[in-house]
Design an enzyme around this catalytic site. Sequence first.
Site, PDB file in Angstrom:
ATOM      1  N   ILE A 176       0.906  -1.152   0.000  1.00  7.62           N
ATOM      2  CA  ILE A 176       0.000   0.000   0.000  1.00  7.62           C
ATOM      3  C   ILE A 176       0.943   1.200   0.000  1.00  7.62           C
ATOM      4  CG2 ILE A 176      -1.790   1.283   1.222  1.00  7.62           C
ATOM      5  CD1 ILE A 176      -2.740  -1.372   2.434  1.00  7.62           C
ATOM      6  N   PRO A 177       1.079   1.868  -1.148  1.00  7.85           N
ATOM      7  CA  PRO A 177       2.212   2.778  -1.383  1.00  7.85           C
ATOM      8  C   PRO A 177       2.122   4.164  -0.733  1.00  7.85           C
ATOM      9  CG  PRO A 177       0.797   2.741  -3.299  1.00  7.85           C
ATOM     10  CD  PRO A 177       0.226   1.740  -2.334  1.00  7.85           C
ATOM     11  N   CYS A 178       2.216   4.193   0.581  1.00  4.06           N
ATOM     12  CA  CYS A 178       2.204   5.475   1.281  1.00  4.06           C
ATOM     13  C   CYS A 178       3.463   6.298   0.987  1.00  4.06           C
ATOM     14  CB  CYS A 178       2.028   5.262   2.775  1.00  4.06           C
ATOM     15  SG  CYS A 178       3.182   4.089   3.508  1.00  4.06           S
ATOM     16  N   HIS A 179       4.510   5.646   0.488  1.00  3.82           N
ATOM     17  CA  HIS A 179       5.753   6.353   0.148  1.00  3.82           C
ATOM     18  C   HIS A 179       5.565   7.276  -1.051  1.00  3.82           C
ATOM     19  CE1 HIS A 179       5.788   2.561  -2.119  1.00  3.82           C
ATOM     20  NE2 HIS A 179       6.441   3.234  -3.060  1.00  3.82           N
ATOM     21  N   ARG A 180       4.481   7.144  -1.781  1.00  4.01           N
ATOM     22  CA  ARG A 180       4.224   7.978  -2.965  1.00  4.01           C
ATOM     23  C   ARG A 180       3.518   9.288  -2.616  1.00  4.01           C
ATOM     24  NH1 ARG A 180       1.916   2.892  -6.339  1.00  4.01           N
ATOM     25  NH2 ARG A 180       3.863   1.713  -6.380  1.00  4.01           N
TER      26      ARG A 180
END
Length: 179
Positions: A134-138
């Site tokens: 779940i790409p919270c780094h984006r």
Amino acid sequence: MDELSTYLSPVGKLTLAARDGFLIGLWIEGQKHFGNGLSKETRENAGDLTIVAAKQWLDRYFAGERPAPKELPLHPSGTDFRRDVWELLLEIPYGSITTYGNIAKKMAEKRRRPGFAGQAIGGAVGHNPIAIVIPCHRVVGANGSLTGYAGGLEAKIKLLKIEGADLSRLYQPKKGSTR
């Protein structure tokens, strides 16, 4: 009982957690909220089928492929609001970034409300229990700041580089929380 295993990655040691056939956690060692949502009973089980599938997904991801998050049976534990935010994170394409403000606008549309504070969105993003997949780094600040990643700025930058994101307009804050 929750099944746990570790995975050595380019961003450090990861801990994976599964329960009842679902991936419930993936944390970078030392990140904020590490282990949130785990039951009191856990055991090491590198052979759990969900964990094996998640490790294969990570192998592909770190090899430069773009596996779909929906290939894994995800079940993050959180409030309805947080789960809605995490669903929006899954819509951010590889190599792309968005802002907390953009997510707030999408949440307002989704919930048919006039708006949400960026701080509320930031809290939900920061409590994401399944990092990387779940790409919270984006997600970055409106001004291009890379601040706010629970796994640390170094990990965030590495993940974005692996995905081929354009970092030229982004910057690291001099002050503030990086974890």
